[in-house]
Design an enzyme around this catalytic site. Structure first.
Site, mmCIF file in Angstrom:
data_model
loop_
_atom_site.group_PDB
_atom_site.id
_atom_site.type_symbol
_atom_site.label_atom_id
_atom_site.label_comp_id
_atom_site.label_asym_id
_atom_site.label_seq_id
_atom_site.Cartn_x
_atom_site.Cartn_y
_atom_site.Cartn_z
ATOM 1 N N GLU A 125 -0.742 -8.460 8.598
ATOM 2 C CA GLU A 125 -0.653 -7.336 9.528
ATOM 3 C C GLU A 125 -1.562 -7.547 10.734
ATOM 4 O O GLU A 125 -1.198 -7.244 11.865
ATOM 5 C CB GLU A 125 -1.070 -6.047 8.801
ATOM 6 N N ARG A 168 0.826 -1.198 0.000
ATOM 7 C CA ARG A 168 0.000 0.000 0.000
ATOM 8 C C ARG A 168 0.872 1.265 0.000
ATOM 9 O O ARG A 168 2.106 1.182 -0.041
ATOM 10 C CB ARG A 168 -0.948 -0.007 1.199
ATOM 11 N N GLU A 179 2.467 3.092 1.849
ATOM 12 C CA GLU A 179 3.084 3.281 3.161
ATOM 13 C C GLU A 179 4.564 2.909 3.068
ATOM 14 O O GLU A 179 5.402 3.760 2.923
ATOM 15 C CB GLU A 179 2.346 2.472 4.227
HETATM 16 C C1 BGC Z 1 2.072 0.510 10.136
HETATM 17 C C2 BGC Z 1 2.616 -0.287 11.280
HETATM 18 C C3 BGC Z 1 3.084 0.669 12.314
HETATM 19 C C4 BGC Z 1 1.853 1.344 12.790
HETATM 20 C C5 BGC Z 1 2.048 2.226 13.943
HETATM 21 C C6 BGC Z 1 0.907 1.253 10.614
HETATM 22 O O1 BGC Z 1 0.337 2.039 9.628
HETATM 23 O O2 BGC Z 1 1.778 -0.285 9.054
HETATM 24 O O3 BGC Z 1 3.408 -1.275 10.902
HETATM 25 O O4 BGC Z 1 3.858 0.138 13.310
HETATM 26 O O5 BGC Z 1 1.227 2.028 11.731
HETATM 27 O O6 BGC Z 1 0.886 2.727 14.305
#
Ligand code: BGC
Length: 936
Positions: free
Chosen positions: A765, A499, A501
């Site tokens: 996740e 995604r 990120e």
């Molecule tokens: C990420 C995580 C991260 C988390 C923290 C997410 O968007 O994918 O891996 O640790 O945010 O809040």
């Protein structure tokens, strides 16, 4: 051989063999400089040398070594070291030998070999020669300018859907008339670059120069291109794409150009002729620039390639570049240019389709069988201008179409526009996607198995682990952990590859780093990222949420910020890398001081602080203050241990005292009389037990509460990122390995097995990323390739294989497999910094057999699941009499055999089978040991 085994076999080729074969005599092998084999372009002027010693005899030790470093292979072959000759050094050390020879200058080549002596003082043969070369050590060594081509941005709306700018092409020509001795290219970019010489790309690396805080530093790489220089006219060129420098980053679709908008190349080619003369070709204002077939190239969005615009021969001599423009110079940032300390991103495996369907007319869905990061190579036929669209996804919708909702703003789509010229083959170079499924439209004919091939990309960390056992689900789990790691180790450790990120989340990295090191040799990978992390540390000492620091905040909060302490400590523990620890020690200290400074006088959290909590737990929120205080204590303890390792005794004492005070504060504020901890979640107890925060009766009580919290969930976990990291380890530490096994074997929600039962080829996740009742979770945050829950692999290696290090760097090893009565055999291997370790066991009725291989120069305590030494043989002999066995004892009802290096075959009759009389819920044959973080 299935794909996974094949790929595993390929990856093993990166590193020394995991087999137990070795030379008869003690022999040095796998020579490395700064932990890399024959590295080019180093800028460490006191590099560390290391090797392993191999022997197929038992109890072999190195007692001395001699290193020769020479300025030419010829000198070295005469057994002379004109740069450094250590002479005979009485030492058993095989790693971290600091080069102390002649001063190392820019671009020097150093050839080296080593000879070792065994226990009787007998010399080995000289090792195979190895080498390293120095890079450009100072800014004054760079003659090259930053060059690029800025006009395409001014005329932007050329791009397909998103108005992305095209890639830029730059080129120059030069003549070379004399026989070439050596040619070396030094290459970096602001953006991503691929460099070409005379029609060919100079390397297989992807995404150079990687992701750093470009305002501070950018890395270059060095390539030997000797064979690519022609007599006469030559052409050097490069393609530049946006990458992390100016492409999309994170979830902000409103900003690009995070570091700058002007893509730049800096490249310098040194040609040394056999007559001793030298020529330098450097990027500069005389180069020419254009755009070409690559119309869009963005890491998240994908590529668009119009093959009709190909410029045949643009990277070769004889090309007419009259229509090209003069390049632009100057740069948006002025970073320090340094040698890349980590591994490059490479293609490590290919996946061919396991099925092809057509769920919607004209859209074919290709299943590549495995989630990975990378791209596809397509081989297609089409008419000129025919557009083929390739979309990527991790999962399928119920109707068989690809599920892309969880990609959020990442287009993750590549476009290929045919030139209409027979079979056309194309692979993107400047993007990657996290996917298993490809949706392809625009084809002239239905795809065949050759139309789409998956190419897996990852930072080329040498494979270090092997895991196989009688339970297929666990083998799949190991593969899922491995591939999720590979998918996310793309120059930095990211959270996810699919995604919008893909950031270097600190919390994820710290919970997973130890497991990562069991899959692959991640020493140089983390060496690189820890610089990114320190670059992102706030002036007041706080570590951020992500590194490099962009998009997300600079206040990591508990369990995220602590990566700045936990990661360097872990790399030290695994590789005995003291220098790395020393390099980051001050920043560790600044972090502890920051935590102390913002805590209340009695060391409890301030009223207001940022914390992610036990991220993605299952309705079991752990109070943020418990996590805060537990992690503050743990990081303080690790900093005290680091101080001790570095000889800073008074600081060690100071931090130990601080740890004790935080521990008291924790107990006073959060632990009740009956051992219950505020929040009463599994994670509360896991943290208190893992970080040694409760003692004596309280510890026993906390252990019982933990088991109760698991029992209440019908023997399921409820932990998020923070708790899952230590859950299994703690269960074993408190003597509840049987409970750990129950969690491991579960296939009902929530568990690792549940995801596998529902087709997972990666670590999700969220535990509930997909459930039969609810389908996909909220697409706003539902990655199927997040490694945090893969931290369980540490427990698998340490308990199924039973392989642990006692102290740093696997100098002393414990092999203590804990068979549960359900798994009937396991083969677990680990390439340690001191050589390959193997634990292979099998149960048959009442017999337990164990084959153990321990590298030369190390010793091991082998803990056998049997009570009486009389029930143990080694290679058919009474165990006490076997060669290499240094001692046999019985501790806590278990036989312990102390051995020197080599391979041993133990057979035990009457092994203690924990499930023989039905599983006892909390009993475990291994008595709880006091938990010291150093053992972890
Ligand atoms: C990420 C995580 C991260 C988390 C923290 C997410 O968007 O994918 O891996 O640790 O945010 O809040």
């Amino acid at each position: 051989m299935d794909v996974i085994t094949l790929v595993t076999a390929l990856l093993i080729g990166f590193s020394p063999s995991l087999s137990d074969s070795g030379a008869r005599e003690l022999a040095p092998a796998y020579l490395r400089c700064e932990y890399r084999v024959d590295p080019l372009g180093m800028d460490e002027t006191s590099p560390r040398l290391s090797w392993i010693v191999e022997s197929d005899r038992r109890n072999q030790k190195q007692t001395a070594y001699r290193i020769l470093v020479a300025s030419s292979p010829g000198i070295l072959s005469e057994d002379r070291g004109d740069l450094w000759d250590t002479g005979r050094v009485e030492s058993g050390e095989t790693i971290n030998i600091i080069y102390e020879g002649e001063r190392l200058e820019s671009r020097m080549r150093c050839y080296w070999k080593v000879q070792v002596r065994d226990g009787e003082g007998r010399p080995s043969s000289w090792s195979e020669p190895a080498f390293w070369s120095m890079g450009l050590l100072g800014e004054s060594d760079w003659q090259a300018d930053w060059i690029g081509y800025d006009r395409p941005r001014e005329v932007e709306p050329e791009g397909e859907v998103l108005n992305l700018p095209p890639a830029r092409y730059v080129r120059t020509t030069f003549r070379s008339g004399k026989p070439v001795h050596r040619a070396t290219a030094y290459v970096t970019a602001l953006g991503l670059c691929d460099v070409y010489l005379n029609g060919a790309r100079i390397s297989e690396d992807y995404f150079n120069p990687g992701w750093t805080d470009y305002a501070k530093r950018v890395y270059y790489r060095t390539y030997d291109v000797t064979g690519m220089i022609r007599s006469g006219e030559n052409t050097m060129g490069a393609v530049l794409a946006d990458g992390w420098f100016s492409g999309y980053l994170g979830w902000r679709q409103d900003i690009r150009d995070h570091y700058g908008s002007r893509l730049r190349l800096r490249a310098q080619l040194h040609i040394e002729y056999t007559d001793g003369s030298e020529e330098v070709i450097a990027s500069g204002p005389d180069w020419k620039a254009a755009t070409g077939p690559l119309r869009e190239a963005d890491l998240y969005m994908g590529e668009a390639y119009d093959a009709r615009l190909e410029m045949e021969g643009w990277d070769s001599p004889g090309f007419d570049d009259a229509g090209w423009e003069v390049v632009d110079t100057g740069a948006d940032v002025e970073p320090s240019v340094q040698a890349h300390p980590g591994p490059p991103v490479r293609a490590v495996a290919e996946f061919t389709p396991v099925s092809i369907t057509e769920p919607r007319q004209g859209e074919y869905v290709v299943d590549l069988g495995q989630i990975f990061s990378g791209v596809v190579r397509i081989s297609v036929r089409g008419r000129p201008g025919q557009e083929i669209t390739i979309r990527h996804a991790e999962r399928l919708n119920p109707d068989g179409t690809i599920y892309t909702a969880n990609l959020r703003g990442a287009r993750a789509t590549d476009y290929y526009i045919c030139k209409g010229d027979g079979v056309e083959t194309w692979t993107p170079r400047f993007t990657f996607h996290g996917f298993q499924y490809v949706g392809i439209t625009g084809l002239s004919e239905p795809p065949t198995s050759g139309t789409v091939t998956g190419i897996a990309l990852t930072s080329a960390t040498p494979l270090a682990g092997r895991f196989e056992c009688s339970e297929q689900m666990l083998n799949r789990l190991h593969q899922n952990v491995y591939w999720t790691q590979a998918a996310n180790f793309i120059d930095i450790p990211t959270d996810c590859p699919q995604r919008d990120e893909r950031l270097g989340w600190t919390g994820d990295a710290q919970v997973y780093v130890r497991a990562a090191a069991m899959n692959s040799d991640v020493q140089t990978f983390f060496t690189k990222w820890l610089v990114d992390l320190e670059d992102a540390q706030r002036a007041d000492g706080q570590f951020p949420t992500v590194a490099p620091l962009k998009i997300s905040g600079n206040d990591g909060g508990p369990a995220w910020a602590d990566a700045g302490v936990i990661c360097p400590w872990t790399i030290y523990e695994v590789y005995e890398d003291k220098r790395l620890l020393a390099r980051h020690y001050d920043s560790m200290k600044r972090f502890i001081e920051f935590c102390k400074g913002r805590s209340t006088p009695d060391l409890l959290p301030p009223e207001d602080f940022h914390a992610f909590g036990d991220w993605l737990n299952i309705q079991a929120d752990t109070p943020r203050e418990v996590i805060y205080t537990a992690y503050f204590a743990y990081s303080t303890k690790l900093t005290a241990m680091a101080a001790e390792v570095l000889g800073r005794t008074s600081e060690a004492a100071e931090y130990n005292t601080l740890f004790e005070r935080i521990r008291s504060a924790f107990n006073r504020a959060y632990v009740l009389e009956d051992g219950r901890i505020l929040g009463d979640t599994q994670t509360c107890y896991v943290l208190a037990l893992a970080f040694d925060l409760v003692e004596g009766d309280r510890r026993e009580q906390a252990a019982e509460h933990l088991i109760s919290r698991i029992r209440e969930r019908d023997w399921h976990l409820s932990t998020g990122f923070v708790g899952t990291k230590d859950l299994m380890l703690v269960l074993t530490e408190i003597g509840a390995t049987d409970v750990a096994y129950r969690l491991l074997h579960n296939d009902t929600f929530p568990s690792w097995g549940f995801t596998i039962k529902h087709g997972a080829t990666s670590i999700w996740e969220r535990w509930d990323g997909w459930t039969p009742e609810n389908g996909f979770q909220d697409p706003g945050m539902n990655s199927f390739a997040h490694y945090s829950f893969g931290a369980v692999y540490q427990w698998m290696v340490e308990n199924i294989g039973g392989i642990r290090t006692d102290g740093p760097g696997y100098r002393n090893i414990t092999i203590a497999p804990r068979p549960d009565g359900r798994i009937t055999w396991a083969r677990v291997g680990y390439n340690s910094i001191r050589g390959s370790i193997l634990s292979l066991w099998r149960t048959e009725g009442r017999t337990f057999s164990l084959d153990v291989t321990i590298p030369a120069n190390t010793t091991a305590r082998v803990v056998l699941p049997v009570a009486d030494p009389g029930d143990v043989t080694e290679s058919g002999m009474a165990v006490g009499e076997a060669e290499g066995v240094e001692g046999v004892s019985v501790e806590d009802g278990r036989v312990i055999v102390t051995v020197g290096s080599g391979t041993y075959h133990f057979a035990c009759t009457e092994w203690i089978n924990p499930s023989a009389n039905g599983v006892n819920e909390t009993a475990n044959p291994y008595k709880a040991r006091h938990l010291s973080p150093v053992k972890r």
